[in-house]
Design an enzyme around this catalytic site. Structure first.
Site, PDB file in Angstrom:
ATOM      1  N   ARG A 161      -3.102 -10.060   5.173  1.00  0.00           N
ATOM      2  CA  ARG A 161      -3.614 -10.175   3.801  1.00  0.00           C
ATOM      3  C   ARG A 161      -2.546  -9.638   2.852  1.00  0.00           C
ATOM      4  NH1 ARG A 161      -6.664  -6.912   0.265  1.00  0.00           N
ATOM      5  NH2 ARG A 161      -8.204  -8.059  -0.986  1.00  0.00           N
ATOM      6  N   LYS A 197       0.819  -1.215   0.000  1.00  0.00           N
ATOM      7  CA  LYS A 197       0.000   0.000   0.000  1.00  0.00           C
ATOM      8  C   LYS A 197       0.853   1.265   0.000  1.00  0.00           C
ATOM      9  CE  LYS A 197      -4.376  -1.894   1.533  1.00  0.00           C
ATOM     10  NZ  LYS A 197      -5.436  -1.928   2.545  1.00  0.00           N
TER      11      LYS A 197
END
Length: 400
Positions: free
Chosen positions: A375, A340
């Protein structure tokens, strides 16, 4: 010579000192200060609790004007060991004035409640939280922020699933629409056409692997579970489709509840928090209560603080720095930080394709803080980090 003992090794060191084994538990309850914050307590109550903690050998931090009641309410930070809190409970139980009963109840629930050790899916497959689990991402989308996760054809979906399973994935997460900042939602029909064939084929070829469906549509969730999915992973926390909570309750399916401000389209338009950790935890408490009121089994809820979903750079860093505070809710915790933008920024504005090493650093931090599920896009690399750290953690746990 003086050394500070690592808490997990205290019992081993007590044995080396020659202490009597019967005393080990007594000393362990006295060994570690556990700071606990209680919110919005009346000044008279805060004064009483501070005096009680001082009398027990602990302490309490309160607003500077509590002593003369110039403020109506104050948060309290308790500074005590497990032994202090056990004794405090005994004292508070006998007092029924001001808001002492509320403080007693909250403290009692916190100390006595334990996180679930495992959750079963509607198909009988078990999510076991005895170690950090790897959730591998397959995005059946043409526009997810990391191109390496995009898999539109069944053959490449199955090949990706096979590679993940070979490399030790615990859960495969299937999503049919991008939720990157600024993204537009896809229609229900389009998401069904992407997600359901993927789940059907993975389940047919790999009957034992846990499958999660990343959706906020109730109809997608229902179809996905009917086709073999084990978990519903919902970025909306039941807020985008009023029927989803009914589906999750009826199917008795494990549910991942995520925090987000706004929607994927607008969530990064000047998000702001006064106290990011408190606000996220309050959100979780409200949403968990909503879920329970609508028939969802609270023991099947997993929480996700929503890294990158309506968060500033500094918010994401603070969440990662304070992961253990989310354990206060006594729920399994999922972190989805893989590749991210905050990782890219920390590395000097690197693109998603160059954020693997930063992601592995976050994974290591999660494992050391006992996060239950991470995740990730890159199963093999993350799994190797987890395996090494779990071996080290086994040494600690064997001493407890």
């Amino acid at each position: 010579m003086i050394i500070e003992i690592t808490p997990e090794f205290l019992e081993k060191e007590m044995a080396r000192v020659g202490a009597h084994p019967v005393s080990f538990e007594i000393f362990e309850r006295k060994a570690q200060i556990i700071p606990l914050k209680i919110f919005n307590v009346s000044s008279p109550t805060a004064n009483i609790i501070k005096q009680e903690m001082l009398s027990l050998g602990g302490d309490a931090i309160v607003h500077k004007n509590v002593i003369n009641c110039k403020v109506e309410n104050s948060d309290i930070i308790l500074l005590g060991t497990k032994k202090h809190y056990e004794l405090l409970l005994q004292k508070l139980e006998k007092n029924n004035y001001f808001d002492l009963p509320r403080v007693f109840q909250e403290l009692k629930e916190y100390l006595l409640k334990e996180k679930v050790k495992e959750i079963s899916s509607p198909w009988g497959r078990i999510i076991n939280f005895n170690r950090t689990l790897i959730m591998g991402i397959i995005n059946v989308t043409p526009d997810s922020f990391y191109s390496g996760s995009r898999k539109m054809q069944i053959d490449e979906i199955l090949k990706t699933a096979e590679d993940m399973i070979i490399n030790g994935v615990d859960i495969i997460d299937i999503g049919g629409q991008s939720t990157r900042p600024g993204s537009e939602p896809v229609s229900l029909e389009e998401e069904i056409s992407r997600v359901i064939p993927a789940i059907e084929n993975i389940r047919r070829n790999y009957p034992d692997v846990l499958i999660s469906v990343d959706t906020y549509y109730s109809q997608v969730a229902k179809l996905a579970v009917e086709k073999g999915a084990d978990i519903v992973n919902d970025i909306s926390a039941f807020r985008f489709d009023e029927n989803l909570v009914k589906v999750v309750a009826e199917l008795k399916v494990p549910y991942i509840l995520m925090h987000m401000k706004g929607t994927p389209k607008d969530m990064q338009k000047n998000p702001y928090y006064e106290d990011v950790i408190r606000e996220i935890i309050e959100f979780f408490e409200e949403r968990i209560e909503y879920a329970e009121e609508n028939g969802v089994d609270p023991e099947k809820i997993i929480i996700d603080p929503g890294i990158g979903f309506g968060k500033r750079y500094e918010d994401n860093l603070e969440i990662m720095a304070r992961l253990k505070e989310f354990k206060s809710l006594k729920k399994p915790i999922l972190i989805g930080a893989s590749r991210k933008s905050f990782i890219g920024k920390a590395l000097g504005d690197l693109p998603p394709e160059e954020r693997l090493e930063g992601t592995l650093g976050i994974t290591a931090l999660c494992v050391l803080n006992d996060v239950d599920i991470i995740r990730v896009h890159d199963v093999k690399e993350n799994k190797r980090v987890v395996k090494v750290l779990e071996e080290i953690k086994c040494i600690r746990s064997s001493l407890q």
